[in-house]
Scaffold this motif. Structure first.
Motif, mmCIF file in Angstrom:
data_model
loop_
_atom_site.group_PDB
_atom_site.id
_atom_site.type_symbol
_atom_site.label_atom_id
_atom_site.label_comp_id
_atom_site.label_asym_id
_atom_site.label_seq_id
_atom_site.Cartn_x
_atom_site.Cartn_y
_atom_site.Cartn_z
ATOM 1 N N MET A 132 1.055 -1.134 -0.172
ATOM 2 C CA MET A 132 -0.001 0.099 -0.092
ATOM 3 C C MET A 132 0.830 1.210 0.080
ATOM 4 S SD MET A 132 -2.860 1.242 2.962
ATOM 5 C CE MET A 132 -3.882 -0.559 2.774
ATOM 6 N N THR A 133 0.765 2.133 -0.954
ATOM 7 C CA THR A 133 1.487 3.142 -0.888
ATOM 8 C C THR A 133 1.014 4.217 -0.038
ATOM 9 O OG1 THR A 133 -0.055 4.668 -2.410
ATOM 10 C CG2 THR A 133 1.433 3.299 -3.636
ATOM 11 N N GLU A 134 1.856 5.218 0.264
ATOM 12 C CA GLU A 134 1.353 6.254 1.369
ATOM 13 C C GLU A 134 0.186 7.049 0.861
ATOM 14 O OE1 GLU A 134 4.501 6.819 -0.319
ATOM 15 O OE2 GLU A 134 6.143 6.404 1.293
ATOM 16 N N GLN A 135 -0.008 7.229 -0.017
ATOM 17 C CA GLN A 135 -1.446 7.980 -0.699
ATOM 18 C C GLN A 135 -2.440 6.920 -0.423
ATOM 19 O OE1 GLN A 135 1.313 7.817 -2.463
ATOM 20 N NE2 GLN A 135 1.772 9.901 -2.726
ATOM 21 N N GLU A 136 -2.322 5.829 -0.896
ATOM 22 C CA GLU A 136 -3.437 4.708 -0.432
ATOM 23 C C GLU A 136 -3.622 4.606 0.875
ATOM 24 O OE1 GLU A 136 -2.721 1.799 -4.254
ATOM 25 O OE2 GLU A 136 -1.638 1.583 -2.696
ATOM 26 N N MET A 137 -2.725 4.597 1.608
ATOM 27 C CA MET A 137 -2.887 4.555 3.168
ATOM 28 C C MET A 137 -3.534 5.706 3.874
ATOM 29 S SD MET A 137 0.056 3.708 6.357
ATOM 30 C CE MET A 137 0.342 1.972 5.551
ATOM 31 N N SER A 138 -3.155 6.837 3.271
ATOM 32 C CA SER A 138 -3.753 8.355 3.840
ATOM 33 C C SER A 138 -5.283 8.236 3.340
ATOM 34 C CB SER A 138 -3.191 9.450 3.052
ATOM 35 O OG SER A 138 -1.873 9.574 3.551
ATOM 36 N N LYS A 139 -5.665 7.746 2.200
ATOM 37 C CA LYS A 139 -7.061 7.672 1.707
ATOM 38 C C LYS A 139 -7.937 7.002 2.735
ATOM 39 C CE LYS A 139 -6.780 9.553 -2.862
ATOM 40 N NZ LYS A 139 -6.830 9.461 -4.142
ATOM 41 N N ALA A 140 -7.057 5.648 3.021
ATOM 42 C CA ALA A 140 -8.019 4.533 3.763
ATOM 43 C C ALA A 140 -8.023 5.068 5.194
ATOM 44 C CB ALA A 140 -6.933 3.234 3.822
ATOM 45 N N ILE A 141 -6.936 5.835 5.841
ATOM 46 C CA ILE A 141 -7.112 6.391 6.918
ATOM 47 C C ILE A 141 -8.436 7.505 7.028
ATOM 48 C CG2 ILE A 141 -6.309 7.912 8.903
ATOM 49 C CD1 ILE A 141 -3.737 6.457 8.147
ATOM 50 N N LYS A 161 -9.606 -1.360 9.889
ATOM 51 C CA LYS A 161 -9.724 -1.351 8.346
ATOM 52 C C LYS A 161 -8.473 -1.287 7.503
ATOM 53 C CE LYS A 161 -14.152 -0.690 8.051
ATOM 54 N NZ LYS A 161 -14.828 -1.939 7.761
ATOM 55 N N LEU A 162 -7.260 -0.833 8.412
ATOM 56 C CA LEU A 162 -6.069 -0.912 7.913
ATOM 57 C C LEU A 162 -5.355 -2.212 7.928
ATOM 58 C CD1 LEU A 162 -6.292 2.004 7.338
ATOM 59 C CD2 LEU A 162 -3.822 2.279 7.813
ATOM 60 N N ALA A 163 -5.807 -3.006 9.316
ATOM 61 C CA ALA A 163 -5.344 -4.215 9.302
ATOM 62 C C ALA A 163 -5.985 -5.109 8.257
ATOM 63 C CB ALA A 163 -5.653 -4.722 10.838
ATOM 64 N N GLU A 164 -7.282 -4.886 7.855
ATOM 65 C CA GLU A 164 -7.681 -5.846 6.769
ATOM 66 C C GLU A 164 -7.035 -5.696 5.441
ATOM 67 O OE1 GLU A 164 -11.720 -4.492 6.501
ATOM 68 O OE2 GLU A 164 -12.428 -5.089 8.345
ATOM 69 N N GLN A 165 -6.231 -4.401 5.268
ATOM 70 C CA GLN A 165 -5.512 -4.353 4.143
ATOM 71 C C GLN A 165 -3.837 -4.625 4.572
ATOM 72 O OE1 GLN A 165 -6.385 -0.653 2.017
ATOM 73 N NE2 GLN A 165 -8.119 -0.385 3.311
ATOM 74 N N GLY A 166 -3.891 -5.302 5.497
ATOM 75 C CA GLY A 166 -2.369 -5.583 5.888
ATOM 76 C C GLY A 166 -1.397 -4.718 6.535
ATOM 77 N N ALA A 167 -1.948 -3.741 7.072
ATOM 78 C CA ALA A 167 -1.178 -2.508 7.398
ATOM 79 C C ALA A 167 -1.333 -2.402 8.902
ATOM 80 C CB ALA A 167 -1.504 -1.211 7.006
ATOM 81 N N ALA A 168 -0.466 -2.604 9.800
ATOM 82 C CA ALA A 168 -0.351 -2.510 11.251
ATOM 83 C C ALA A 168 0.480 -1.306 11.578
ATOM 84 C CB ALA A 168 0.066 -3.536 11.858
#
Length: 114
Positions: A1-10, A58-65
């Motif tokens: 996940m890119t920083e932009q994608e992570m920002s949007k997910a947050i 939501k971020l954990a569902e996308q593999g980001a902790a």
């Protein structure tokens, strides 16, 4: 996940819990420790925690902790460090007091829109 994608997910996860005044601050070139801040406001400590919980889920569902979380118990200002993106969830009074948008006035602000 890119920083932009992570920002949007947050942003999306915060919006799902009725966060207000959601903005993304581009911190590239201003800070060496992170690239983006996502800042939002809530009405109560309970809502602050609900927003933080939803972001985490939501971020954990996308593999980001997150790497680190602060302020959850108090619920006035929760900081969630995802490395290149840091989420700041404030009660409105705390956001006005700490005024990160003014403190980092050189950062480009992008309001989140659903």
């Amino acid at each position: 996940m890119t920083e932009q994608e992570m920002s949007k997910a947050i942003c999306k996860a915060a919006s799902d819990k009725k966060a207000r005044d959601i903005v993304v601050m581009d911190m590239q070139g201003l800070m060496s420790s992170t690239d983006y801040f996502v800042i939002c406001s809530a009405n109560t400590a309970t809502q602050v925690r609900a927003i933080a919980d939803n972001i985490e889920e939501k971020l954990a569902e996308q593999g980001a902790a997150f790497l680190h979380k602060e302020g959850y118990r108090e619920g006035e200002w929760v900081l969630m460090d995802y490395g290149d993106v840091i989420a700041h969830i404030f009660m409105q009074e705390a956001r006005e007091y700490y005024a990160l948008e003014r403190l980092w006035g050189d950062a480009k602000l992008t309001p989140y829109e659903d």
